[in-house]
Write a protein that holds these residues in place. Structure first.
Motif, PDB file in Angstrom:
ATOM      1  N   PRO A   1       4.310   2.254   4.272  1.00 23.79           N
ATOM      2  CA  PRO A   1       4.267   2.910   5.577  1.00 23.79           C
ATOM      3  C   PRO A   1       2.840   3.028   6.091  1.00 23.79           C
ATOM      4  O   PRO A   1       1.886   2.814   5.349  1.00 23.79           O
ATOM      5  CB  PRO A   1       4.848   4.297   5.277  1.00 23.79           C
ATOM      6  CG  PRO A   1       4.578   4.533   3.838  1.00 23.79           C
ATOM      7  CD  PRO A   1       4.620   3.189   3.170  1.00 23.79           C
TER       8      PRO A   1
ATOM      9  N   ALA B   1      -0.603   4.194   4.227  1.00 24.61           N
ATOM     10  CA  ALA B   1      -0.467   3.980   2.782  1.00 24.61           C
ATOM     11  C   ALA B   1      -1.746   3.421   2.148  1.00 24.61           C
ATOM     12  O   ALA B   1      -1.983   3.576   0.952  1.00 24.61           O
ATOM     13  CB  ALA B   1       0.699   3.035   2.490  1.00 24.61           C
ATOM     14  N   GLY B   2      -2.557   2.733   2.979  1.00 25.14           N
ATOM     15  CA  GLY B   2      -3.780   2.136   2.454  1.00 25.14           C
ATOM     16  C   GLY B   2      -3.802   0.618   2.561  1.00 25.14           C
ATOM     17  O   GLY B   2      -4.685  -0.038   2.002  1.00 25.14           O
ATOM     18  N   LYS B   3      -2.860   0.052   3.318  1.00 24.93           N
ATOM     19  CA  LYS B   3      -2.728  -1.409   3.400  1.00 24.93           C
ATOM     20  C   LYS B   3      -3.972  -2.084   3.999  1.00 24.93           C
ATOM     21  O   LYS B   3      -4.448  -3.075   3.464  1.00 24.93           O
ATOM     22  CB  LYS B   3      -1.480  -1.786   4.230  1.00 24.93           C
ATOM     23  CG  LYS B   3      -0.178  -1.243   3.653  1.00 24.93           C
ATOM     24  CD  LYS B   3       1.041  -1.744   4.425  1.00 24.93           C
ATOM     25  CE  LYS B   3       1.056  -1.340   5.888  1.00 24.93           C
ATOM     26  NZ  LYS B   3       1.101   0.133   6.101  1.00 24.93           N
ATOM     27  N   SER B   4      -4.465  -1.541   5.103  1.00 29.18           N
ATOM     28  CA  SER B   4      -5.635  -2.173   5.735  1.00 29.18           C
ATOM     29  C   SER B   4      -6.855  -2.073   4.833  1.00 29.18           C
ATOM     30  O   SER B   4      -7.670  -2.999   4.769  1.00 29.18           O
ATOM     31  CB  SER B   4      -6.001  -1.508   7.058  1.00 29.18           C
ATOM     32  OG  SER B   4      -4.869  -1.265   7.785  1.00 29.18           O
ATOM     33  N   THR B   5      -6.971  -0.965   4.170  1.00 33.33           N
ATOM     34  CA  THR B   5      -8.102  -0.789   3.255  1.00 33.33           C
ATOM     35  C   THR B   5      -8.019  -1.820   2.134  1.00 33.33           C
ATOM     36  O   THR B   5      -9.023  -2.445   1.772  1.00 33.33           O
ATOM     37  CB  THR B   5      -8.100   0.650   2.688  1.00 33.33           C
ATOM     38  OG1 THR B   5      -8.069   1.565   3.786  1.00 33.33           O
ATOM     39  CG2 THR B   5      -9.325   0.906   1.831  1.00 33.33           C
TER      40      THR B   5
ATOM     41  N   VAL C   1      -8.383   6.672  -0.909  1.00 33.11           N
ATOM     42  CA  VAL C   1      -7.432   5.923  -0.085  1.00 33.11           C
ATOM     43  C   VAL C   1      -6.634   4.934  -0.941  1.00 33.11           C
ATOM     44  O   VAL C   1      -5.455   4.693  -0.702  1.00 33.11           O
ATOM     45  CB  VAL C   1      -8.181   5.206   1.059  1.00 33.11           C
ATOM     46  CG1 VAL C   1      -7.252   4.313   1.840  1.00 33.11           C
ATOM     47  CG2 VAL C   1      -8.841   6.229   1.983  1.00 33.11           C
TER      48      VAL C   1
ATOM     49  N   ARG D   1      -9.095  -5.135   3.438  1.00 32.94           N
ATOM     50  CA  ARG D   1     -10.557  -5.241   3.575  1.00 32.94           C
ATOM     51  C   ARG D   1     -11.254  -5.394   2.226  1.00 32.94           C
ATOM     52  O   ARG D   1     -12.328  -5.974   2.151  1.00 32.94           O
ATOM     53  CB  ARG D   1     -11.120  -4.034   4.336  1.00 32.94           C
ATOM     54  CG  ARG D   1     -10.705  -4.007   5.816  1.00 32.94           C
ATOM     55  CD  ARG D   1     -11.619  -3.098   6.630  1.00 32.94           C
ATOM     56  NE  ARG D   1     -11.665  -1.746   6.097  1.00 32.94           N
ATOM     57  CZ  ARG D   1     -10.787  -0.778   6.388  1.00 32.94           C
ATOM     58  NH1 ARG D   1      -9.796  -1.020   7.232  1.00 32.94           N
ATOM     59  NH2 ARG D   1     -10.893   0.418   5.857  1.00 32.94           N
TER      60      ARG D   1
HETATM   61  P1  ADP Z   1      -2.468   1.525   6.475  1.00 30.70           P
HETATM   62  O1  ADP Z   1      -3.121   0.222   6.802  1.00 30.70           O
HETATM   63  O2  ADP Z   1      -1.458   1.418   5.374  1.00 30.70           O
HETATM   64  O3  ADP Z   1      -1.922   2.235   7.670  1.00 30.70           O
HETATM   65  P2  ADP Z   1      -5.174   2.446   5.994  1.00 30.70           P
HETATM   66  O4  ADP Z   1      -5.757   1.645   4.900  1.00 30.70           O
HETATM   67  O5  ADP Z   1      -5.575   2.116   7.389  1.00 30.70           O
HETATM   68  O6  ADP Z   1      -3.599   2.465   5.858  1.00 30.70           O
HETATM   69  O7  ADP Z   1      -5.522   3.975   5.779  1.00 30.70           O
HETATM   70  C1  ADP Z   1      -5.102   4.706   4.631  1.00 30.70           C
HETATM   71  C2  ADP Z   1      -5.700   6.101   4.693  1.00 30.70           C
HETATM   72  O8  ADP Z   1      -7.117   5.996   4.528  1.00 30.70           O
HETATM   73  C3  ADP Z   1      -5.483   6.808   5.996  1.00 30.70           C
HETATM   74  O9  ADP Z   1      -5.192   8.166   5.694  1.00 30.70           O
HETATM   75  C4  ADP Z   1      -6.807   6.682   6.697  1.00 30.70           C
HETATM   76  O10 ADP Z   1      -7.042   7.779   7.544  1.00 30.70           O
HETATM   77  C5  ADP Z   1      -7.791   6.654   5.551  1.00 30.70           C
HETATM   78  N1  ADP Z   1      -9.002   5.856   5.871  1.00 30.70           N
HETATM   79  C6  ADP Z   1      -9.032   4.533   6.149  1.00 30.70           C
HETATM   80  N2  ADP Z   1     -10.294   4.125   6.375  1.00 30.70           N
HETATM   81  C7  ADP Z   1     -11.071   5.231   6.258  1.00 30.70           C
HETATM   82  C8  ADP Z   1     -12.489   5.486   6.396  1.00 30.70           C
HETATM   83  N3  ADP Z   1     -13.332   4.502   6.699  1.00 30.70           N
HETATM   84  N4  ADP Z   1     -12.919   6.736   6.194  1.00 30.70           N
HETATM   85  C9  ADP Z   1     -12.048   7.718   5.874  1.00 30.70           C
HETATM   86  N5  ADP Z   1     -10.724   7.567   5.739  1.00 30.70           N
HETATM   87  C10 ADP Z   1     -10.237   6.338   5.928  1.00 30.70           C
END
Ligand code: ADP
Ligand code: ADP
Length: 228
Positions: A35, A38-42, A16, A45
């Protein structure tokens, strides 16, 4: 200072975040824009230590978050205030009680809680709404309360995760002005995560564009925004 280096986060075989490098100097505002997906929330965290990197590191004031545990990790996390999307206030608590929550959780004595809550509400210009419930507040007002709560433990770093999404332009401007004030008055180091380019233009010193888990471009806002 927040220093993210070589940050990679995978879930099983899905990568991610892929080798993120980003530094936010003390007292500056950096934005991560990108967009959905993209991985912003990850990334958010990983910065507030809700997730551990698969590899690479996130360092706040020289401390590698992944190397900490127990009391040290809790202390480091207190240094990082987080403001989420508006939904995160507790509905059954008033504005003042929501702001008081982290202080009470820390066992701060009640007279001190009272004093600090008053100061925090004043800083976000919400003293007059202290006893309102979230449902009685506008989106922008809820966001101010969220910011006050995020500041309750006097963090030196503030992480704003889509804090203005869903707000009207006027409330957005007010929140951005508030964040700028926190940087200027209190020297808070701020990482803003957003999908809104206008937010970046309005506030950031530095911007990184995230796409498919990689930073595709970063630099001073004037350079990056002009090219995109
Ligand atoms: P954004 O915040 O930019 O929309 P996220 O960080 O939420 O992006 O997610 C980025 C990608 O990682 C997405 O394709 C999402 O499905 C995947 N993803 C996020 N968290 C998990 C998880 N716990 N397990 C598997 N895939 C994840
Ligand atoms: P509780 O019944 O949980 O004490 P309150 O709403 O009275 O709930 O207060 C929550 C916290 O916020 C308390 O520490 C209180 O002193 C403080 N507080 C409440 N209203 C105000 C206000 N108008 N100005 C400053 N602090 C306030």
């Amino acid at each position: 200072m927040i220093e993210i280096s070589g940050l990679t986060k995978s879930y099983g075989s899905t990568t991610v975040l892929d080798g993120i490098d980003l530094q936010v100097p003390d007292g500056r505002i950096a934005a991560v824009v990108g967009p959905s997906g993209a991985g912003k929330s990850t990334l958010a965290r990983c910065v507030n230590a809700l997730e551990r990197p698969t590899s690479g590191s996130v360092t706040v004031h020289g401390q590698d978050l992944a190397a900490l545990s127990g009391k040290d990790l809790r202390r480091a996390r207190q240094q990082i205030g987080t403001v989420f999307q508006s939904a995160s206030l507790l509905r059954r608590l008033t504005a003042a009680q929501n702001v008081a929550l982290p202080l009470r959780h820390q066992g701060v004595a009640e007279p001190e809680v009272r004093r600090r809550v008053g100061e925090l509400l004043e800083r976000v210009d919400m003293l007059h709404r202290a006893n309102h419930y979230p449902s009685q507040l506008s989106g922008g007002q809820r966001q101010r309360i969220g910011i006050a709560r995020g500041l309750a433990l006097q963090p030196s770093v503030l992480l704003s995760d889509e804090a203005t999404s869903g707000l009207d332009p006027e409330s957005t401007r007010a929140i951005l002005a508030l964040l700028t004030e926190l940087r200027d008055d209190l020297g808070v180091t701020i990482l803003v995560i957003t999908h809104e380019m206008d937010v970046v233009r309005g506030i950031a010193d530095h911007v990184a564009q995230l796409d498919h888990g990689r930073i595709v471009e970063q630099g001073p806002v004037s350079d990056v925004v002009r090219r995109s």
